[in-house]
Design an enzyme around this catalytic site. Structure first.
Site, mmCIF file in Angstrom:
data_model
loop_
_atom_site.group_PDB
_atom_site.id
_atom_site.type_symbol
_atom_site.label_atom_id
_atom_site.label_comp_id
_atom_site.label_asym_id
_atom_site.label_seq_id
_atom_site.Cartn_x
_atom_site.Cartn_y
_atom_site.Cartn_z
ATOM 1 N N CYS A 1 0.835 -1.208 0.000
ATOM 2 C CA CYS A 1 0.000 0.000 0.000
ATOM 3 C C CYS A 1 0.873 1.263 0.000
ATOM 4 O O CYS A 1 1.559 1.551 0.988
ATOM 5 C CB CYS A 1 -0.921 -0.026 1.220
ATOM 6 S SG CYS A 1 -1.763 1.531 1.563
ATOM 7 N N CYS B 1 -0.003 3.905 2.696
ATOM 8 C CA CYS B 1 0.420 3.425 4.019
ATOM 9 C C CYS B 1 1.854 3.841 4.302
ATOM 10 O O CYS B 1 2.210 4.186 5.439
ATOM 11 C CB CYS B 1 0.311 1.896 4.098
ATOM 12 S SG CYS B 1 -1.358 1.238 3.897
#
Length: 336
Positions: free
Chosen positions: A94, A97
């Site tokens: 991600c 993230c």
């Protein structure tokens, strides 16, 4: 009238963690180790049963940043009776993230034991993903006195994340959770040995700075420049998708968008605007379904606009997400 996107300073609705709470009330078992997969830098697993003591008391922990799993989340529920615990649901693949996690870790360190950070790998902990209703990642929540609170979805600027921390601490104090934890010297890294976070590439930093001051259009241009220089810059692609969504929603209200879409169910622009709203609130499947239903009914420029918007969502949510895989398959079938 509710402004969109949702402000992170508003602590959003509680989620159902009853199954995990029930587990925490059983006789305590030793924690067996870290989650499967690779934990972010700075994270550590809890190393054994935690004696949290009475609410408002103090205790010692192995680290301010803990890597927790479906099996060890009971420790978080116990710790949350002493200090609020921020829960970061992330994944290795991600992009957003990787922007958000260092901010969460830095702020956790700054609050010096008044708050803990629990890292949850979305790929290996399906129970927690479901319990926190994490429809996209990163998803950030809190646990205060065993009770969960939804906070926000997606990577936010540091100033906004700091505001969330302050509101969590205020809510914790109102609920009698105002202790402090200390790090066990044997398990804690020396502060001076902590690596400095890697600086962002210039256009990424410029985009981030623009987001902090609310200039989404400037951030869009910075990410576009980064992609023009390196078409394989996936973090820039994901960042562009995210900030483009924020730019489209800026200054508009949820009531306005939903009313317009209800009045014109075949209006592509109106339906895409509501899909933006759904994605910003974590209702990914609703957004996909709304646009995919329209694709077979329109042609030419309108169909291409739907395709481009869906591809943007795919980058934002993550190309490996099962919902994206299913939606991509359905889009290909409608187009070809």
């Amino acid at each position: 009238m509710t402004n969109v996107p949702p402000t992170p300073s508003g602590l959003r609705g509680a989620v159902d963690l009853s199954s995990l709470v029930d587990r925490a009330q059983r006789p305590q078992q030793p924690v067996t180790g870290p989650a499967a997969g690779t934990a972010p830098a700075g994270a550590t697993s809890a190393t054994g049963p935690v004696d949290a003591g009475a609410p408002g008391g103090d205790l010692t922990v192995p680290s301010l940043v803990l890597d927790v799993t479906d099996q060890t989340f009971q420790d978080v529920l116990q710790l949350s009776s002493v200090v609020p615990v921020i829960v970061d649901i992330w994944a290795e693949w991600c992009g957003p993230c990787k922007q958000l996690s260092p901010v969460l870790e830095q702020l956790t360190a700054e609050y010096d034991g008044r708050v803990l950070l629990a890292k949850v790998d979305a790929d290996t902990n399906p129970q927690l993903v479901q319990a926190f209703q994490a429809q996209s990642i990163p998803t950030v929540a809190a646990v205060i006195g065993g009770r969960p609170l939804g906070l926000f979805v997606g990577a936010l600027p540091e100033a906004q994340v700091r505001d969330v921390f302050e509101q969590v601490l205020a809510a914790a104090e109102q609920n009698g959770v105002s202790g402090r934890v200390t790090v066990d010297g044997a398990g804690a890294p020396e502060p001076q040995a902590e690596a400095e976070p890697e600086p962002l590439p210039p256009h990424h930093q410029a985009a981030y700075d623009a987001i902090e001051r609310g200039d989404y259009a400037a951030a869009v241009q910075e990410y576009k420049t980064a992609i023009a220089q390196d078409p394989n810059d996936q973090m820039a692609v994901a960042g562009l998708a995210q900030v483009s969504l924020l730019d489209r929603l800026s200054g508009r209200t949820a009531d306005e968008l939903r009313s317009a879409a209800a009045a014109a169910p075949q209006d592509v622009e109106a339906q895409m605007a509501v899909a933006d709203l759904d994605v910003s609130g974590g209702h990914v499947e609703d957004a996909f379904g709304r646009l995919l239903d329209l694709v077979p009914t329109v042609f030419g420029a309108e169909r291409e606009a739907l395709r481009v918007r869906l591809v943007e969502y795919f980058e934002l949510i993550g190309v490996d997400d099962p919902r994206v895989v299913a939606a991509r398959r359905r889009l290909a079938s409608a187009l070809y």
